[in-house]
Design an enzyme around this catalytic site. Structure first.
Site, PDB file in Angstrom:
ATOM      1  N   LYS A  72      -9.526   2.427  -1.736  1.00  0.00           N
ATOM      2  CA  LYS A  72      -9.734   1.732  -0.449  1.00  0.00           C
ATOM      3  C   LYS A  72     -11.040   2.137   0.211  1.00  0.00           C
ATOM      4  O   LYS A  72     -11.292   3.335   0.432  1.00  0.00           O
ATOM      5  CB  LYS A  72      -8.553   2.030   0.481  1.00  0.00           C
ATOM      6  N   GLU A 104       0.856  -1.191   0.000  1.00  0.00           N
ATOM      7  CA  GLU A 104       0.000   0.000   0.000  1.00  0.00           C
ATOM      8  C   GLU A 104       0.895   1.246   0.000  1.00  0.00           C
ATOM      9  O   GLU A 104       1.952   1.243   0.627  1.00  0.00           O
ATOM     10  CB  GLU A 104      -0.841  -0.064   1.293  1.00  0.00           C
ATOM     11  N   CYS A 129      -5.155  -3.425   2.472  1.00  0.00           N
ATOM     12  CA  CYS A 129      -4.866  -3.525   3.902  1.00  0.00           C
ATOM     13  C   CYS A 129      -6.101  -3.755   4.760  1.00  0.00           C
ATOM     14  O   CYS A 129      -6.702  -4.819   4.712  1.00  0.00           O
ATOM     15  CB  CYS A 129      -4.068  -2.294   4.350  1.00  0.00           C
ATOM     16  N   VAL A 175      -0.002  -2.657  10.529  1.00  0.00           N
ATOM     17  CA  VAL A 175       0.693  -2.311  11.769  1.00  0.00           C
ATOM     18  C   VAL A 175       0.230  -3.214  12.913  1.00  0.00           C
ATOM     19  O   VAL A 175       0.747  -3.109  14.021  1.00  0.00           O
ATOM     20  CB  VAL A 175       0.476  -0.820  12.134  1.00  0.00           C
TER      21      VAL A 175
END
Ligand code: ACM
Length: 261
Positions: A109, A38, A142, A169
């Site tokens: 997204k 990304e 993501c 993350v």
């Protein structure tokens, strides 16, 4: 189909250097479809919307999409890469699909994550499936993984392979993708970035561990958490369409959506 992920750590704001890094790290002749992370030309931790706007580009037509299209032709691969997209006064967290024949399509997204909600506009076009060389490729980005509806929508639209550019993350995605793939009978390539960013008082450590997951839920290839990595797996997209389980018919047509409200 030889499906690959290129994991690396983009340098924030250095679009040309990041494109050069992708070019240097992309092997020729080893894969047919390569998924990149990304926001792989800009980095992730934008200080604010103004900074994001200054780095975002038009899709198609912007320099990053042009450079990636040239790279796809040079290395004879199809590439799916996350880019910041400017469209008038809106800015999307997008991904492009480009091949040796040129620009194929893009996706914006839908499920923005955390502070992305403050600086990006949410995707406005739905989930996208594109056919390239007879393979139906769906795209999600993501945090879209967190919503089972994302991959289900792609599967119902015919996706056989899901390209999944990521800047993860958290640690859950890689463990969840086998179930996402199994319940939809699709193949997925989660290309995550590595490294850390510390900007405007915000710290991100990206979790790497890019992963290629088969339609039976098997992990076909995975990368280390840190550093650059190239992973590749041979996959059979046509077999993802054979979705019967014993006496149960096709798992997607066997759904009972009238009872899902
Ligand atoms: C994410 O959606 N980049 C966590």
């Amino acid at each position: 189909l030889r499906l690959a992920c290129l994991q690396f750590g983009p340098i924030f704001g250095q679009i040309d250097a990041n494109l050069a890094a992708i070019r240097d790290r992309l092997p020729a002749g080893e894969a047919d479809l390569v998924v990149l992370p990304e926001l792989c030309t800009t980095g992730y931790t934008f200080a604010d919307r103004a900074e994001l706007e200054s780095l975002a580009e038009e899709i198609p037509g912007g320099p990053s999409t042009e450079a990636l299209t040239a790279l796809a032709a040079e290395k004879e691969v199809v590439l799916c890469a996350g880019l910041a997209e400017r469209a008038g006064d809106r800015v999307f967290n997008s991904a492009v699909l480009v091949g040796p024949g040129g620009f194929v399509g893009s996706y914006r997204k839908i499920h923005l994550f955390d502070r992305e909600n403050r600086i990006f506009d949410p995707g406005d076009r739905g989930f996208a499936v594109f056919e390239v060389g007879g393979v139906k490729i769906g795209i999600m980005i993501c945090f879209d993984w967190f919503y089972p509806e994302s991959m289900r929508a792609l599967a119902l639209s015919g996706a056989e392979v899901v390209a999944h550019p990521s800047n993860l993350v958290l640690s859950w995605c890689q463990r969840s993708m086998p179930v996402r793939c199994l319940e939809n009978h699709v193949i997925a390539a989660t290309a995550n970035r590595s490294g850390e960013e510390e900007r405007a008082g915000v710290h991100h450590r990206f979790t790497g561990a890019s992963q290629i997951t088969g339609f039976g839920g098997e992990i076909l290839a995975h990368a280390p958490e840190d550093g650059d990595a190239w992973i590749v797996a041979p996959v059979e997209p046509a077999r993802s369409r054979q979705r019967d389980l014993g006496d149960s018919p096709d798992i997607l047509t066997h759904r009972r959506p009238e009872f899902y409200r």
